[in-house]
Write a protein that holds these residues in place. Structure first.
Motif, mmCIF file in Angstrom:
data_model
loop_
_atom_site.group_PDB
_atom_site.id
_atom_site.type_symbol
_atom_site.label_atom_id
_atom_site.label_comp_id
_atom_site.label_asym_id
_atom_site.label_seq_id
_atom_site.Cartn_x
_atom_site.Cartn_y
_atom_site.Cartn_z
ATOM 1 N N VAL A 1 -10.826 -37.804 36.235
ATOM 2 C CA VAL A 1 -12.004 -38.096 37.042
ATOM 3 C C VAL A 1 -12.152 -37.124 38.206
ATOM 4 N N SER A 2 -11.076 -36.764 38.841
ATOM 5 C CA SER A 2 -11.193 -35.836 39.969
ATOM 6 C C SER A 2 -11.749 -34.481 39.506
ATOM 7 N N ASP A 3 -11.363 -34.034 38.311
ATOM 8 C CA ASP A 3 -11.888 -32.769 37.784
ATOM 9 C C ASP A 3 -13.377 -32.879 37.461
ATOM 10 N N SER A 4 -13.757 -33.965 36.794
ATOM 11 C CA SER A 4 -15.175 -34.113 36.445
ATOM 12 C C SER A 4 -16.023 -34.296 37.702
ATOM 13 N N TYR A 5 -15.482 -34.986 38.704
ATOM 14 C CA TYR A 5 -16.231 -35.181 39.942
ATOM 15 C C TYR A 5 -16.440 -33.848 40.674
ATOM 16 N N ASN A 6 -15.403 -33.039 40.758
ATOM 17 C CA ASN A 6 -15.543 -31.725 41.399
ATOM 18 C C ASN A 6 -16.564 -30.860 40.663
ATOM 19 N N SER A 7 -16.547 -30.921 39.346
ATOM 20 C CA SER A 7 -17.515 -30.178 38.546
ATOM 21 C C SER A 7 -18.939 -30.731 38.770
ATOM 22 N N TYR A 8 -19.043 -32.036 38.881
ATOM 23 C CA TYR A 8 -20.325 -32.704 39.138
ATOM 24 C C TYR A 8 -20.893 -32.270 40.497
ATOM 25 N N ILE A 9 -20.057 -32.248 41.515
ATOM 26 C CA ILE A 9 -20.508 -31.809 42.843
ATOM 27 C C ILE A 9 -20.997 -30.356 42.782
ATOM 28 N N ARG A 10 -20.223 -29.510 42.117
ATOM 29 C CA ARG A 10 -20.625 -28.107 41.997
ATOM 30 C C ARG A 10 -21.978 -27.992 41.292
ATOM 31 N N ALA A 11 -22.171 -28.729 40.207
ATOM 32 C CA ALA A 11 -23.435 -28.664 39.472
ATOM 33 C C ALA A 11 -24.593 -29.196 40.307
ATOM 34 N N MET A 12 -24.372 -30.308 40.996
ATOM 35 C CA MET A 12 -25.440 -30.905 41.813
ATOM 36 C C MET A 12 -25.848 -29.993 42.964
ATOM 37 N N THR A 13 -24.892 -29.323 43.566
ATOM 38 C CA THR A 13 -25.199 -28.537 44.763
ATOM 39 C C THR A 13 -25.631 -27.103 44.453
ATOM 40 N N THR A 14 -25.307 -26.595 43.248
ATOM 41 C CA THR A 14 -25.678 -25.222 42.902
ATOM 42 C C THR A 14 -26.806 -25.143 41.886
ATOM 43 N N GLY A 15 -27.028 -26.240 41.143
ATOM 44 C CA GLY A 15 -28.025 -26.214 40.073
ATOM 45 C C GLY A 15 -27.494 -25.608 38.784
ATOM 46 N N ASP A 16 -26.206 -25.285 38.738
ATOM 47 C CA ASP A 16 -25.596 -24.685 37.552
ATOM 48 C C ASP A 16 -24.960 -25.783 36.707
ATOM 49 N N TRP A 17 -25.690 -26.244 35.699
ATOM 50 C CA TRP A 17 -25.214 -27.295 34.802
ATOM 51 C C TRP A 17 -24.713 -26.723 33.478
ATOM 52 N N ALA A 18 -24.645 -25.411 33.372
ATOM 53 C CA ALA A 18 -24.199 -24.805 32.119
ATOM 54 C C ALA A 18 -22.837 -25.376 31.748
ATOM 55 N N GLY A 19 -22.735 -25.837 30.519
ATOM 56 C CA GLY A 19 -21.538 -26.534 30.086
ATOM 57 C C GLY A 19 -20.339 -25.657 29.816
ATOM 58 N N ASN A 20 -20.572 -24.388 29.593
ATOM 59 C CA ASN A 20 -19.462 -23.482 29.315
ATOM 60 C C ASN A 20 -19.934 -22.047 29.539
ATOM 61 N N PRO A 21 -19.038 -21.083 29.526
ATOM 62 C CA PRO A 21 -19.445 -19.701 29.812
ATOM 63 C C PRO A 21 -20.513 -19.163 28.864
ATOM 64 N N ASP A 22 -20.492 -19.603 27.604
ATOM 65 C CA ASP A 22 -21.476 -19.122 26.635
ATOM 66 C C ASP A 22 -22.883 -19.584 27.010
ATOM 67 N N THR A 23 -23.040 -20.866 27.332
ATOM 68 C CA THR A 23 -24.373 -21.351 27.704
ATOM 69 C C THR A 23 -24.816 -20.730 29.020
ATOM 70 N N ARG A 24 -23.898 -20.521 29.919
ATOM 71 C CA ARG A 24 -24.227 -19.879 31.202
ATOM 72 C C ARG A 24 -24.700 -18.445 30.966
ATOM 73 N N ALA A 25 -24.029 -17.717 30.072
ATOM 74 C CA ALA A 25 -24.399 -16.324 29.782
ATOM 75 C C ALA A 25 -25.790 -16.232 29.166
ATOM 76 N N ARG A 26 -26.189 -17.273 28.425
ATOM 77 C CA ARG A 26 -27.519 -17.289 27.823
ATOM 78 C C ARG A 26 -28.576 -17.834 28.787
ATOM 79 N N GLY A 27 -28.159 -18.157 30.012
ATOM 80 C CA GLY A 27 -29.104 -18.649 31.012
ATOM 81 C C GLY A 27 -29.508 -20.097 30.815
#
Length: 190
Positions: free
Chosen positions: A104-130
């Protein structure tokens, strides 16, 4: 079974590694992954629960040509998809459920990062494709507390497992760390 295909449902929530698990599933012969099927732009978006639920799903899956040669369909459901999970259980179309857990602590930290940055890409591949990048950002003070997040995740997994147990449906639990292991194959859980 739906459209003559077995239906596997991944029960999890944001930031638990579901995209990574779906990517692994999608690379498996005979498996088609619908990812967030009930989300906007998902194959099952707008399906109504209750009246003709099975036929609605069946029609969408059977008319999707890239699924024709797949004998297993995988999709993921989150807390927001509660009504769809209940309806799939009540109509007995789920062949197997998979609880994907993450510390839970890992998913929560990831959740905070996504909420505050707008980066919800699930993995490097999806992030690379925008994919998974949004303009929507929330100030950190508006993100739900860890205590609330943890309780919410616990309640979601507990309620979902009770529904499955009461319906006599098979399920098992895997952890994100298993999924990212180089030895992990989706065939290990089907």
């Amino acid at each position: 079974m739906i459209s003559g295909k077995r239906l596997y449902v991944i029960i999890s929530d944001y930031r638990h590694g579901t995209t990574t698990l779906c990517d692994v599933a999608a690379k498996t012969d005979g498996v088609g992954c619908l990812y967030e099927a009930f989300n906007n732009n998902g194959l099952l978006y707008g399906i109504n629960t209750g009246v003709d639920f099975i036929n609605q799903i069946d029609n969408r899956i059977s008319s999707t040509t890239w699924l024709n040669d797949k004998n297993i369909i995988v999709l993921k459901v989150f807390k927001r998809d509660w009504k769809y999970l209940k309806e799939m259980i009540n109509t007995n179309i789920i062949d197997h459920a998979i609880f994907l857990r993450r510390r839970v602590s890992d998913s929560y930290n990831s959740y905070i990062r996504a909420m505050t940055t707008g980066d919800w890409a699930g993995n490097p591949d999806t992030r690379a494709r925008g994919l998974g990048i949004t303009e929507y950002k929330v100030p950190v003070e508006r993100v739900e507390s860890y205590k609330h997040y943890k309780k919410s995740i616990h309640n979601w997994f507990t309620a979902s497992s009770r529904l499955l147990i009461n319906a006599g449906l098979p399920f098992h639990e895997i952890w994100f760390m298993e999924v990212i292991s180089p030895k992990f194959k989706f065939t290990d859980i089907i």
